[in-house]
Design a protein around this motif. Structure first.
Motif, PDB file in Angstrom:
ATOM      1  N   GLN A 239      19.222   5.044   4.891  1.00  5.92           N
ATOM      2  CA  GLN A 239      18.632   5.110   6.224  1.00  5.92           C
ATOM      3  C   GLN A 239      17.138   5.424   6.205  1.00  5.92           C
ATOM      4  O   GLN A 239      16.487   5.384   7.249  1.00  5.92           O
ATOM      5  N   GLY A 240      16.606   5.779   5.039  1.00  5.84           N
ATOM      6  CA  GLY A 240      15.182   6.099   4.948  1.00  5.84           C
ATOM      7  C   GLY A 240      14.403   4.933   4.370  1.00  5.84           C
ATOM      8  O   GLY A 240      14.574   3.789   4.789  1.00  5.84           O
ATOM      9  N   ASP A 241      13.549   5.220   3.398  1.00  5.03           N
ATOM     10  CA  ASP A 241      12.813   4.148   2.730  1.00  5.03           C
ATOM     11  C   ASP A 241      12.813   4.401   1.234  1.00  5.03           C
ATOM     12  O   ASP A 241      13.315   5.414   0.754  1.00  5.03           O
ATOM     13  N   PHE A 242      12.279   3.444   0.491  1.00  8.00           N
ATOM     14  CA  PHE A 242      12.059   3.601  -0.939  1.00  8.00           C
ATOM     15  C   PHE A 242      10.564   3.773  -1.169  1.00  8.00           C
ATOM     16  O   PHE A 242       9.745   3.227  -0.427  1.00  8.00           O
ATOM     17  N   ARG A 243      10.206   4.508  -2.231  1.00 11.81           N
ATOM     18  CA  ARG A 243       8.813   4.642  -2.607  1.00 11.81           C
ATOM     19  C   ARG A 243       8.681   4.344  -4.095  1.00 11.81           C
ATOM     20  O   ARG A 243       9.292   5.005  -4.920  1.00 11.81           O
ATOM     21  N   MET A 244       7.906   3.323  -4.397  1.00 11.31           N
ATOM     22  CA  MET A 244       7.649   2.957  -5.783  1.00 11.31           C
ATOM     23  C   MET A 244       6.493   3.810  -6.281  1.00 11.31           C
ATOM     24  O   MET A 244       5.455   3.892  -5.625  1.00 11.31           O
TER      25      MET A 244
ATOM     26  N   THR B 105       2.947   9.610  -3.770  1.00 13.82           N
ATOM     27  CA  THR B 105       4.210   9.498  -3.027  1.00 13.82           C
ATOM     28  C   THR B 105       4.598  10.817  -2.376  1.00 13.82           C
ATOM     29  O   THR B 105       5.041  10.842  -1.240  1.00 13.82           O
ATOM     30  N   ASN B 106       4.466  11.909  -3.115  1.00 10.92           N
ATOM     31  CA  ASN B 106       4.555  13.269  -2.588  1.00 10.92           C
ATOM     32  C   ASN B 106       5.565  13.454  -1.462  1.00 10.92           C
ATOM     33  O   ASN B 106       5.197  13.776  -0.336  1.00 10.92           O
TER      34      ASN B 106
ATOM     35  N   PRO C  14       0.831  -1.212   0.000  1.00 10.34           N
ATOM     36  CA  PRO C  14       0.000   0.000   0.000  1.00 10.34           C
ATOM     37  C   PRO C  14       0.864   1.260   0.000  1.00 10.34           C
ATOM     38  O   PRO C  14       1.795   1.390   0.788  1.00 10.34           O
ATOM     39  N   GLY C  15       0.546   2.180  -0.904  1.00  7.87           N
ATOM     40  CA  GLY C  15       1.305   3.416  -0.994  1.00  7.87           C
ATOM     41  C   GLY C  15       2.686   3.272  -1.575  1.00  7.87           C
ATOM     42  O   GLY C  15       3.414   4.260  -1.707  1.00  7.87           O
ATOM     43  N   GLY C  16       3.094   2.049  -1.933  1.00  8.99           N
ATOM     44  CA  GLY C  16       4.369   1.844  -2.607  1.00  8.99           C
ATOM     45  C   GLY C  16       5.604   1.980  -1.738  1.00  8.99           C
ATOM     46  O   GLY C  16       6.713   2.080  -2.257  1.00  8.99           O
ATOM     47  N   ILE C  17       5.446   1.993  -0.414  1.00 10.47           N
ATOM     48  CA  ILE C  17       6.601   2.188   0.468  1.00 10.47           C
ATOM     49  C   ILE C  17       7.235   0.842   0.804  1.00 10.47           C
ATOM     50  O   ILE C  17       6.560  -0.107   1.205  1.00 10.47           O
TER      51      ILE C  17
END
Length: 570
Positions: free
Chosen positions: A386-391, A158-159, A86-89
């Motif tokens: 250290q963060g995340d990826f967003r597809m 994603t914004n 959900p949300g691509g995260i």
């Protein structure tokens, strides 16, 4: 499901998928038996359809199918898995697990980012399927309900700039996804050895025979329409006041799939039902689904999507039933505006001071190519990120939440591995394709493999007309089922046969208009010269900042599609 049946011919038999779901033992079928059958690499009978509810499609490599047939071998059956994200995260540690499985246990070695804001594995052979599910489960990923007659992966803008608002919107996307999931224990029993115990076989929302057809949901934050709300059954458009999310405008009934030659099928924009406060989000989501569950067409699957239910019963009647079941009245829609729907490629800084790098991934295919080691580059970033990826819904990848001190290191890795290429034009970044051949069984023409060369030819046309820095939203799909969202493009090519496409013109930059057929069943020897002429006209006659899609409508090159049911095929 009494109401729609009164309006459908009772003498007409239900679609066979309804029998299949009824007899499936809540989506179990005989999948377990098929898994242990060494005589075939595929799934038989109903299980071919049932595995879709578990997030998989059976496929084979169509490039080698004729040779295998000649050798009296069955097709090289394998599955494509689509994850639920959900949300691509996706977290770096999850990415590393996905990367390793793709490299070790799939036929193609790639990770495919999709227009549904998730990833797909392609080419998983039957002996590796259960290991795939267990591997994903170990890092907190599943593929429940990413295909089949259910609510699929919930998209979210994603914004990364407005990160506080995005976090709230993302949390609602995750809540909606969980709320609408099937409750059957089938997925857990078959793939995870019954590991979790927090599910049941009672389906209070989806019902014992699930939905009449697939169902797609988004949460979107204006002004970016990157998720293409009009391609989806249910959309929650975020409304903010003073930087805080206060509720949603609810848009219902979008969808792009159609069937060549069937005028009773068509792409359709979603209708705005009105505004709801945040606390009503889940009950409204549930009851848009429940009305579609009960009123949707279970006789003809080609007319089973929510868009057709709205056109059959009327928007007002459908909306009133949702209000009645949810105990919620829609207020007047709050004002909002979509201004674009692309990804901001490159670095941007969020309001939290963190940096976000959007990587353009042509066709969403992450693989090590001879000149660009994209997969290795993503892995090296994941090892230190250290963060995340967003597809994104445009098949790109955002490295999100990068502290200032790590920015240069991540950019260096990205450039060394071809993840940043300054030669990529705006036209290339504005173009997209579905997977199509060789793996999709529905494909009629090339899409992913054709797009790079096609974009180069369109770039040459833009250079010829001295507008090399401009772009046209161009999308190519191998069939009319809507996966690449070509029927919201300024120029959409929809596969009709080998090397042949229907060409649609007239979508807009905002993604709020369906294009119309311009050329039918033609090859590039016809549509490229036609585009050459049209681009020349556009350059010479356009109004200030007028996009290509708006131009062809204003000049009457194609008529505007206002009401799809009456205008699309007219």
């Amino acid at each position: 499901m009494s109401k729609p049946n009164s309006k459908h011919d009772q003498n007409v038999k239900f679609a066979d998928n309804e029998r299949l779901k009824t007899q499936s033992k809540h989506l179990r079928g005989t999948i377990t038996e098929d898994l242990s059958d060494p005589l075939t690499g595929g799934f038989t009978a109903d299980n071919f359809q049932l595995i879709r509810f578990h997030g998989m499609y059976q496929q084979d490599d169509r490039d080698i199918r004729p040779e295998r047939t000649k050798q009296k071998l069955e097709p090289l059956h394998n599955v494509m898995l689509r994850a639920r994200m959900p949300g691509g995260i996706i977290k770096p540690e999850q990415w590393l697990a996905v990367d390793k499985f793709a490299g070790d246990k799939t036929m193609y070695g790639s990770i495919r980012l999709t227009t549904r804001q998730t990833f797909q594995f392609h080419g998983v052979l039957k002996p590796n399927i259960k290991e795939m599910h267990l591997t994903l489960h170990d890092v907190g990923i599943d593929s429940i309900a990413t295909a089949g007659d259910v609510n699929r992966n919930v998209l979210c803008t994603t914004n990364p700039v407005e990160s506080a608002l995005h976090q709230e919107a993302y949390e609602w996307a995750a809540k909606i996804s969980e709320h609408l999931l099937p409750k059957t224990r089938a997925y857990l029993e078959i793939w995870l050895n019954g590991e979790r115990k927090d599910t049941t076989d009672i389906e209070p929302i989806l019902g014992s025979t699930y939905l009449p057809r697939k169902f797609k949901t988004t949460v979107t934050i204006p002004p970016n329409n990157e998720v293409d709300v009009h391609a989806n059954d249910l959309n929650f458009v975020a409304i903010e006041e003073d930087g805080k999310l206060v509720g949603f405008n609810v848009l219902v009934g979008g969808g792009l799939a159609m069937t060549h030659g069937d005028v009773n099928t068509y792409p359709r924009k979603a209708d705005d039902f009105g505004f709801i406060a945040l606390e009503h989000t889940l009950q409204v989501a549930e009851h848009v689904v429940s009305v579609q569950r009960d009123w949707g067409n279970r006789v003809n699957r080609k007319n089973a999507k929510t868009k057709y239910t709205l056109d059959t019963f009327g928007i007002d009647e459908f909306k009133a039933e949702v209000e009645k079941r949810a105990g919620v009245k829609f207020a007047d829609s709050r004002p909002y505006e979509f201004t674009h729907r692309g990804d901001s490629i490159g670095w941007i800084e969020g309001i939290d001071g963190k940096h976000h790098l959007t990587l353009f991934i042509q066709n969403g295919r992450i693989l090590d190519y001879p000149d660009k080691a994209l997969k290795t580059g993503c892995r090296k970033i994941a090892e230190i990120h250290q963060g995340d990826f967003r597809m994104t819904a445009n098949q790109n990848l955002i490295v999100a939440g990068v502290p200032t001190e790590q920015k240069a290191e991540i950019e260096k890795i990205a450039r060394e591995h071809g993840l940043i290429d300054d030669a990529d034009t705006e036209q290339r970044k504005s173009s997209m394709a579905c997977v199509s051949l060789p793996t999709c069984p529905l494909a009629m023409a090339e899409a992913e493999r054709y797009l790079p060369d096609l974009v180069t030819k369109v770039e040459q046309l833009l250079i010829k007309h001295e507008v090399a820095n401009d772009s046209i939203i161009l999308r190519v799909v191998g069939c009319p089922n809507g996966c690449g969202r070509a029927l919201l493009a300024e120029v959409g090519l929809v596969g009709k046969g080998p090397g042949k496409y229907n060409v649609y013109l007239g979508g807009n930059k905002e993604g709020t208009r369906v294009p119309k057929l311009y050329l039918e069943n033609v090859g590039e020897d016809v549509y490229l010269p036609a585009l050459d002429t049209l681009i020349g006209q556009w350059v010479n006659e356009r109004e200030q900042d007028e996009c290509f899609g708006d131009f062809v409508i204003r000049k009457g090159i194609v008529a505007e599609v206002k009401v799809s049911k009456t205008d699309f095929h007219a």
